[in-house]
Design a protein around this motif. Structure first.
Motif, PDB file in Angstrom:
ATOM      1  N   ALA A  32       0.848  -1.200   0.000  1.00  0.00           N
ATOM      2  CA  ALA A  32       0.000   0.000   0.000  1.00  0.00           C
ATOM      3  C   ALA A  32       0.884   1.251   0.000  1.00  0.00           C
ATOM      4  O   ALA A  32       1.939   1.278   0.637  1.00  0.00           O
ATOM      5  CB  ALA A  32      -0.914  -0.002   1.215  1.00  0.00           C
ATOM      6  N   ALA A  33       0.438   2.279  -0.691  1.00  0.00           N
ATOM      7  CA  ALA A  33       1.209   3.523  -0.781  1.00  0.00           C
ATOM      8  C   ALA A  33       1.193   4.296   0.528  1.00  0.00           C
ATOM      9  O   ALA A  33       2.167   4.975   0.864  1.00  0.00           O
ATOM     10  CB  ALA A  33       0.679   4.390  -1.916  1.00  0.00           C
ATOM     11  N   THR A  34       0.086   4.217   1.254  1.00  0.00           N
ATOM     12  CA  THR A  34      -0.021   4.937   2.526  1.00  0.00           C
ATOM     13  C   THR A  34      -0.743   4.071   3.551  1.00  0.00           C
ATOM     14  O   THR A  34      -1.507   3.171   3.194  1.00  0.00           O
ATOM     15  CB  THR A  34      -0.805   6.262   2.378  1.00  0.00           C
ATOM     16  N   ALA A  35      -0.508   4.369   4.822  1.00  0.00           N
ATOM     17  CA  ALA A  35      -1.210   3.694   5.913  1.00  0.00           C
ATOM     18  C   ALA A  35      -1.355   4.680   7.067  1.00  0.00           C
ATOM     19  O   ALA A  35      -0.391   5.339   7.445  1.00  0.00           O
ATOM     20  CB  ALA A  35      -0.449   2.460   6.373  1.00  0.00           C
ATOM     21  N   ASP A  36      -2.555   4.775   7.591  1.00  0.00           N
ATOM     22  CA  ASP A  36      -2.822   5.602   8.765  1.00  0.00           C
ATOM     23  C   ASP A  36      -3.080   4.646   9.921  1.00  0.00           C
ATOM     24  O   ASP A  36      -4.083   3.933   9.932  1.00  0.00           O
ATOM     25  CB  ASP A  36      -4.027   6.505   8.526  1.00  0.00           C
ATOM     26  N   LEU A  37      -2.178   4.625  10.890  1.00  0.00           N
ATOM     27  CA  LEU A  37      -2.276   3.665  11.988  1.00  0.00           C
ATOM     28  C   LEU A  37      -3.215   4.114  13.094  1.00  0.00           C
ATOM     29  O   LEU A  37      -3.539   3.326  13.985  1.00  0.00           O
ATOM     30  CB  LEU A  37      -0.888   3.392  12.568  1.00  0.00           C
ATOM     31  N   GLY A  38      -3.640   5.376  13.104  1.00  0.00           N
ATOM     32  CA  GLY A  38      -4.567   5.844  14.130  1.00  0.00           C
ATOM     33  C   GLY A  38      -3.906   6.834  15.071  1.00  0.00           C
ATOM     34  O   GLY A  38      -2.908   7.469  14.734  1.00  0.00           O
ATOM     35  N   THR A  39      -4.442   6.939  16.276  1.00  0.00           N
ATOM     36  CA  THR A  39      -3.956   7.919  17.253  1.00  0.00           C
ATOM     37  C   THR A  39      -3.767   7.260  18.612  1.00  0.00           C
ATOM     38  O   THR A  39      -4.319   6.192  18.881  1.00  0.00           O
ATOM     39  CB  THR A  39      -4.959   9.077  17.415  1.00  0.00           C
TER      40      THR A  39
ATOM     41  N   GLY B 287      -1.914  -2.521   5.505  1.00  0.00           N
ATOM     42  CA  GLY B 287      -2.594  -2.873   4.261  1.00  0.00           C
ATOM     43  C   GLY B 287      -1.919  -4.089   3.641  1.00  0.00           C
ATOM     44  O   GLY B 287      -0.961  -4.646   4.176  1.00  0.00           O
ATOM     45  N   ALA B 288      -2.419  -4.493   2.513  1.00  0.00           N
ATOM     46  CA  ALA B 288      -1.933  -5.713   1.861  1.00  0.00           C
ATOM     47  C   ALA B 288      -0.535  -5.528   1.287  1.00  0.00           C
ATOM     48  O   ALA B 288      -0.211  -4.496   0.707  1.00  0.00           O
ATOM     49  CB  ALA B 288      -2.889  -6.130   0.761  1.00  0.00           C
ATOM     50  N   VAL B 289       0.284  -6.572   1.475  1.00  0.00           N
ATOM     51  CA  VAL B 289       1.591  -6.687   0.826  1.00  0.00           C
ATOM     52  C   VAL B 289       1.521  -7.956  -0.012  1.00  0.00           C
ATOM     53  O   VAL B 289       1.128  -9.010   0.500  1.00  0.00           O
ATOM     54  CB  VAL B 289       2.738  -6.780   1.848  1.00  0.00           C
TER      55      VAL B 289
ATOM     56  N   HIS C  73       9.279  -2.682   2.243  1.00  0.00           N
ATOM     57  CA  HIS C  73       9.341  -4.131   2.067  1.00  0.00           C
ATOM     58  C   HIS C  73      10.194  -4.426   0.826  1.00  0.00           C
ATOM     59  O   HIS C  73      10.069  -3.743  -0.186  1.00  0.00           O
ATOM     60  CB  HIS C  73       7.946  -4.717   1.834  1.00  0.00           C
ATOM     61  N   SER C  74      11.037  -5.453   0.912  1.00  0.00           N
ATOM     62  CA  SER C  74      11.874  -5.880  -0.205  1.00  0.00           C
ATOM     63  C   SER C  74      11.750  -7.385  -0.364  1.00  0.00           C
ATOM     64  O   SER C  74      11.466  -8.087   0.606  1.00  0.00           O
ATOM     65  CB  SER C  74      13.348  -5.529   0.060  1.00  0.00           C
TER      66      SER C  74
END
Length: 176
Positions: A40-47, A59-61, A173-174
C-alpha cells in the motif's frame, strides 16, 4: 472392345502406400518473468496518547513470482525510517525501534511450496530497524509461478515523552 479395357487397366496408376505414422518436432517456450513486491502507498495507523500503543494495519503486501523457476524460493524483508513530526526546524522523533512489526498469516497464496510468516502472531512481533532489515515472509521450494499476500500490523510503542503531532515515516518491504 475387350482389348481396350485391358489396356486402360494396365495404364492406370497404382496408388502409393501411405506411411502409417509421421512425426512433427514441436516446440514452445515458457516465459520467465520477474520477482516483484507491492505494498500500500499509505497507511494511517490511528492515534494514541504518550505512553500508549497504537496498533494498525499497513494494508496488503503481495509478492508475485513469475520467474517460472525450478526453485521458486524467496524471502521478504522490511525496514523503516524513524517517524518524525514538526518539520525540519523542530523535529520530534519516534524511533523505528519503538515500532513492532508482525506479518501475520497469509491472506492468499497461489502456487506450490511452503509459505511462512516470520511473525505469525502478535506475540512474535519484532522491532523495526533503520539499519538491519527483519524477515517478514518466506516461500521455500515449489516450482513455476506463485504469489503470497499478507496484511502486516504495526504496533507503535509511544514513549511517555512523545509530543503531539502527526508522525511520518517510511516502511519498506523488499523481496529477493
Amino acid at each position: 472392345m475387350g482389348s481396350s479395357v485391358a489396356l486402360f487397366a494396365a495404364g492406370a496408376a497404382i496408388p502409393a502406400s501411405a506411411a502409417p505414422t509421421d512425426d512433427t518436432a514441436t516446440t514452445f517456450a515458457v516465459l520467465a518473468g520477474t520477482l516483484d513486491i507491492d505494498a500500500a502507498a499509505t497507511a494511517d495507523l490511528g492515534t494514541g496518547a504518550p505512553g500508549a500503543d497504537i496498533t494498525g494495519s499497513l494494508g496488503a503486501v503481495t509478492v508475485s513470482d513469475t520467474r517460472a523457476a525450478a526453485d521458486a524460493s524467496w524471502e521478504t524483508s522490511v525496514a523503516s525510517t524513524d517517524f518524525t513530526t514538526g518539520g525540519a526546524t523542530a523535529p520530534e522523533t519516534v524511533l523505528a525501534s519503538e515500532v513492532d512489526y508482525w506479518s501475520g498469516a497469509a491472506t492468499a497464496t497461489t502456487g506450490t511450496g511452503t509459505f511462512t510468516p516470520a511473525q505469525a502472531t502478535a506475540g512474535a512481533a519484532v522491532p523495526l530497524s533503520v539499519t538491519v532489515p527483519i524477515t517478514a515472509f518466506t516461500h521455500t521450494g515449489g516450482t513455476g509461478n506463485d504469489t503470497a499476500t499478507w496484511a502486516p500490523t504495526l504496533i507503535v510503542n509511544l514513549p511517555l515523552d512523545s509530543q503531539a503531532g502527526t508522525y511520518t515515516g517510511t516502511v519498506t518491504h523488499s523481496v529477493a
